[in-house]
Design a protein around this motif. Structure first.
Motif, PDB file in Angstrom:
ATOM      1  N   GLU A 120       0.615  -1.532  -0.058  1.00 15.78           N
ATOM      2  CA  GLU A 120       0.155  -0.190   0.021  1.00 15.78           C
ATOM      3  C   GLU A 120       0.186   1.115   0.467  1.00 15.78           C
ATOM      4  O   GLU A 120       2.068   1.452   0.674  1.00 15.78           O
ATOM      5  CB  GLU A 120      -1.358  -0.319   1.134  1.00 15.78           C
ATOM      6  CG  GLU A 120      -1.936  -0.972   1.400  1.00 15.78           C
ATOM      7  CD  GLU A 120      -3.277  -0.803   2.258  1.00 15.78           C
ATOM      8  OE1 GLU A 120      -2.906  -0.117   3.270  1.00 15.78           O
ATOM      9  OE2 GLU A 120      -3.942  -1.293   1.909  1.00 15.78           O
ATOM     10  N   ASP A 122       0.616   5.772   0.303  1.00 12.74           N
ATOM     11  CA  ASP A 122       0.334   7.111  -0.251  1.00 12.74           C
ATOM     12  C   ASP A 122       0.303   7.419  -1.430  1.00 12.74           C
ATOM     13  O   ASP A 122       1.531   6.645  -2.738  1.00 12.74           O
ATOM     14  CB  ASP A 122       0.495   7.779   0.411  1.00 12.74           C
ATOM     15  CG  ASP A 122       0.934   7.855   1.838  1.00 12.74           C
ATOM     16  OD1 ASP A 122      -0.457   7.025   2.489  1.00 12.74           O
ATOM     17  OD2 ASP A 122       1.338   8.306   2.552  1.00 12.74           O
ATOM     18  N   GLU A 124       1.244  10.161  -3.452  1.00 10.39           N
ATOM     19  CA  GLU A 124       2.374  11.172  -3.829  1.00 10.39           C
ATOM     20  C   GLU A 124       3.514  10.032  -3.532  1.00 10.39           C
ATOM     21  O   GLU A 124       4.763  10.358  -4.166  1.00 10.39           O
ATOM     22  CB  GLU A 124       3.205  11.826  -2.294  1.00 10.39           C
ATOM     23  CG  GLU A 124       1.968  13.105  -1.270  1.00 10.39           C
ATOM     24  CD  GLU A 124       0.761  12.617  -1.412  1.00 10.39           C
ATOM     25  OE1 GLU A 124       0.206  13.229  -0.448  1.00 10.39           O
ATOM     26  OE2 GLU A 124       0.434  11.730  -0.971  1.00 10.39           O
ATOM     27  N   GLU A 125       4.271   8.870  -2.929  1.00  5.00           N
ATOM     28  CA  GLU A 125       4.773   7.940  -2.990  1.00  5.00           C
ATOM     29  C   GLU A 125       4.911   7.281  -4.367  1.00  5.00           C
ATOM     30  O   GLU A 125       5.693   6.722  -4.836  1.00  5.00           O
ATOM     31  CB  GLU A 125       4.658   7.131  -1.954  1.00  5.00           C
ATOM     32  CG  GLU A 125       4.924   7.152  -0.385  1.00  5.00           C
ATOM     33  CD  GLU A 125       4.498   5.833   0.356  1.00  5.00           C
ATOM     34  OE1 GLU A 125       5.857   5.680   1.578  1.00  5.00           O
ATOM     35  OE2 GLU A 125       3.617   6.012   0.181  1.00  5.00           O
ATOM     36  N   VAL A 247      -3.191   1.796  -4.209  1.00 11.25           N
ATOM     37  CA  VAL A 247      -2.760   3.358  -3.792  1.00 11.25           C
ATOM     38  C   VAL A 247      -4.027   3.801  -2.848  1.00 11.25           C
ATOM     39  O   VAL A 247      -5.558   3.450  -3.234  1.00 11.25           O
ATOM     40  CB  VAL A 247      -2.394   3.878  -4.924  1.00 11.25           C
ATOM     41  CG1 VAL A 247      -2.043   5.820  -4.898  1.00 11.25           C
ATOM     42  CG2 VAL A 247      -1.383   3.833  -5.515  1.00 11.25           C
ATOM     43  N   ARG A 248      -3.327   4.147  -1.650  1.00 12.65           N
ATOM     44  CA  ARG A 248      -4.648   4.593  -0.907  1.00 12.65           C
ATOM     45  C   ARG A 248      -5.448   5.812  -1.276  1.00 12.65           C
ATOM     46  O   ARG A 248      -4.491   6.629  -2.003  1.00 12.65           O
ATOM     47  CB  ARG A 248      -3.782   5.401   0.256  1.00 12.65           C
ATOM     48  CG  ARG A 248      -3.470   4.102   1.335  1.00 12.65           C
ATOM     49  CD  ARG A 248      -2.967   4.217   3.168  1.00 12.65           C
ATOM     50  NE  ARG A 248      -2.281   3.554   3.123  1.00 12.65           N
ATOM     51  CZ  ARG A 248      -0.727   3.273   3.355  1.00 12.65           C
ATOM     52  NH1 ARG A 248       0.274   4.194   2.966  1.00 12.65           N
ATOM     53  NH2 ARG A 248      -0.148   2.222   4.044  1.00 12.65           N
ATOM     54  N   GLU A 249      -6.669   6.073   0.051  1.00 14.90           N
ATOM     55  CA  GLU A 249      -7.613   7.361  -1.258  1.00 14.90           C
ATOM     56  C   GLU A 249      -6.541   8.745  -0.871  1.00 14.90           C
ATOM     57  O   GLU A 249      -5.995   8.450   0.116  1.00 14.90           O
ATOM     58  CB  GLU A 249      -8.764   7.528  -0.195  1.00 14.90           C
ATOM     59  CG  GLU A 249      -9.449   5.927  -1.312  1.00 14.90           C
ATOM     60  CD  GLU A 249     -11.253   6.395  -0.848  1.00 14.90           C
ATOM     61  OE1 GLU A 249     -11.384   7.097   0.002  1.00 14.90           O
ATOM     62  OE2 GLU A 249     -12.291   5.410  -1.047  1.00 14.90           O
ATOM     63  N   HIS A 250      -6.349   9.566  -1.268  1.00  9.58           N
ATOM     64  CA  HIS A 250      -6.364  10.984  -1.085  1.00  9.58           C
ATOM     65  C   HIS A 250      -7.054  11.948  -0.733  1.00  9.58           C
ATOM     66  O   HIS A 250      -8.405  11.641  -0.795  1.00  9.58           O
ATOM     67  CB  HIS A 250      -5.379  12.038  -2.173  1.00  9.58           C
ATOM     68  CG  HIS A 250      -4.312  11.988  -1.938  1.00  9.58           C
ATOM     69  ND1 HIS A 250      -4.660  13.888  -1.745  1.00  9.58           N
ATOM     70  CD2 HIS A 250      -2.935  12.345  -1.370  1.00  9.58           C
ATOM     71  CE1 HIS A 250      -3.310  14.742  -2.114  1.00  9.58           C
ATOM     72  NE2 HIS A 250      -2.323  13.732  -1.396  1.00  9.58           N
TER      73      HIS A 250
END
Length: 373
Positions: A120, A122, A124-125, A247-250
């Motif tokens: 998982e 972020d 940005e990552e 990818v996590r929700e932003h």
């Protein structure tokens, strides 16, 4: 004990298509395969049962005979010659190739199993790329015997298959080649097994790796690390490691491929009079010029301000959707000014200043006119 209905064994309807049969067999075979259930006699029996069912139902001629006569079609010579059924070696290669390794399933020693890992990130990552240290519980090469499975390094020719690695199995009218069960297809036997791994050549342990994730990855992308999966049996190669990205929700951006979307709240006065507002991008801030009379939902496109594609390296765009926000926590003076402003509108001027509202009202009136008897 009487045999179960072949359709029941595979869990399909009697009208199942060839593709549905294959999917059902793949699912059942993976569940009961001996490599996944070592020492489990019940699982081995279920595996043989579903294989026998598929061998019959996947052959159009045999399936017609089975539908007409049931299991009796293949007893007492009634089955006859039988036509071009599926090549079970090819079937095994298709089903087990990516799981147990090697092509053709039963044609030799299998390599180590592939391993999956979900990482998982972020947003940005994912956009910039990242290097992560991961720990994976898996089978690794036994250190004392260096993966050979032998305490003293000596191996002998398998007495069951005479070094060929394969044995011929006969079940009624069916015959097939499969890996020798005593040497696992290697053609070798170990007279003095390693005390640490008991001759398996591999032990359970935790593998620690540094994984580099390239910039621009998205949910569902997979990175393959060749040879970093499970260690294989003695004399075989290890499997691969597949790292799947999620990818996590932003809090601000929603991603759609290489494009980004965000909402930009503005005040009623800004929407009516026009203004310049600042918005966040991946590279910092940017300005959007809001024209007078802007409505909620208007999109502004900032070219090249999205995500740089991991494949083409071309950047996507940033789409800013305007959200006209209703003011809250008004002071007495603000409320009075709004009341004075509202008083300037008449039924006639509403059509001029609020065209969408007027169209909506007219639509409602027209609807009720049509509903009248």
């Amino acid at each position: 004990m009487s045999k179960r209905d072949y359709y029941e064994v595979l869990g399909v309807a009697r009208t199942a298509t060839d593709e549905e049969l294959k999917k059902a067999y793949r699912r059942m075979a993976m569940k009961y395969h001996p490599d996944r259930n070592p020492g489990d006699a019940a699982a081995e029996a279920s595996f043989k049962e579903c294989k026998e069912a598929y061998e019959v139902l996947a052959d159009a001629g045999k399936r017609r005979m089975y539908d007409a006569h049931g299991h009796a079609a293949f007893e007492g010579g009634m089955g006859g010659g039988g036509g071009g059924g599926p090549d079970m070696n090819d079937i095994f290669g298709d089903i087990f190739g990516n799981i147990f390794g090697g092509g053709g399933g039963s044609r030799g020693p299998r390599r180590g199993a592939d391993v999956g890992y979900v990482m998982e990130l972020d947003l940005e990552e994912a956009v910039a790329g990242v290097e992560r240290r991961i720990e994976i519980p898996t089978l690794v090469e036994c250190s004392p015997c260096h993966g050979s499975g032998s305490e003293d390094g000596k191996v002998e020719t398998c007495s069951t298959c005479q070094g060929r690695g394969q044995v011929r199995m006969q079940r009624g009218i069916f015959a097939m080649q499969q890996a020798c069960p005593h040497c696992a297809g290697t053609g070798k036997q170990i007279p003095n097994p390693c005390k640490t791994c008991r001759g398996a050549g591999r032990v359970e342990d935790e593998k620690v790796l540094q994984v580099k994730i390239p910039a621009g990855v998205d949910t569902g992308d997979r990175i393959r690390l060749q040879g970093e999966g499970e260690a294989g049996p003695p004399g075989t190669s290890p499997g691969d490691l597949y790292v799947e990205v999620r990818v996590r929700e932003h809090a601000i951006f929603q991603r759609d491929g290489d494009d980004l979307h965000c909402e930009v709240p503005i005040r009623i006065s800004q929407a009516a009079l026009g203004d310049t507002v600042r918005v966040a991008t991946l590279e910092g801030e940017a300005e959007i010029r809001i024209p007078a009379e802007t409505q909620t939902g208007k999109l502004f496109r900032l070219r090249g301000k999205g995500v740089q594609s991991v494949r083409s390296r071309a950047p996507g765009d940033l789409y800013c959707r305007i959200l006209v926000e209703t003011p809250v926590n008004l002071t007495a003076e603000q409320r009075k000014l709004l009341e004075q402003f509202e008083a300037t509108f008449t039924a006639e001027s509403s059509r001029k200043h609020s065209p969408k509202s007027a169209t909506f009202v007219d639509g409602i009136k027209g609807f009720w006119e049509k509903m009248k008897p």
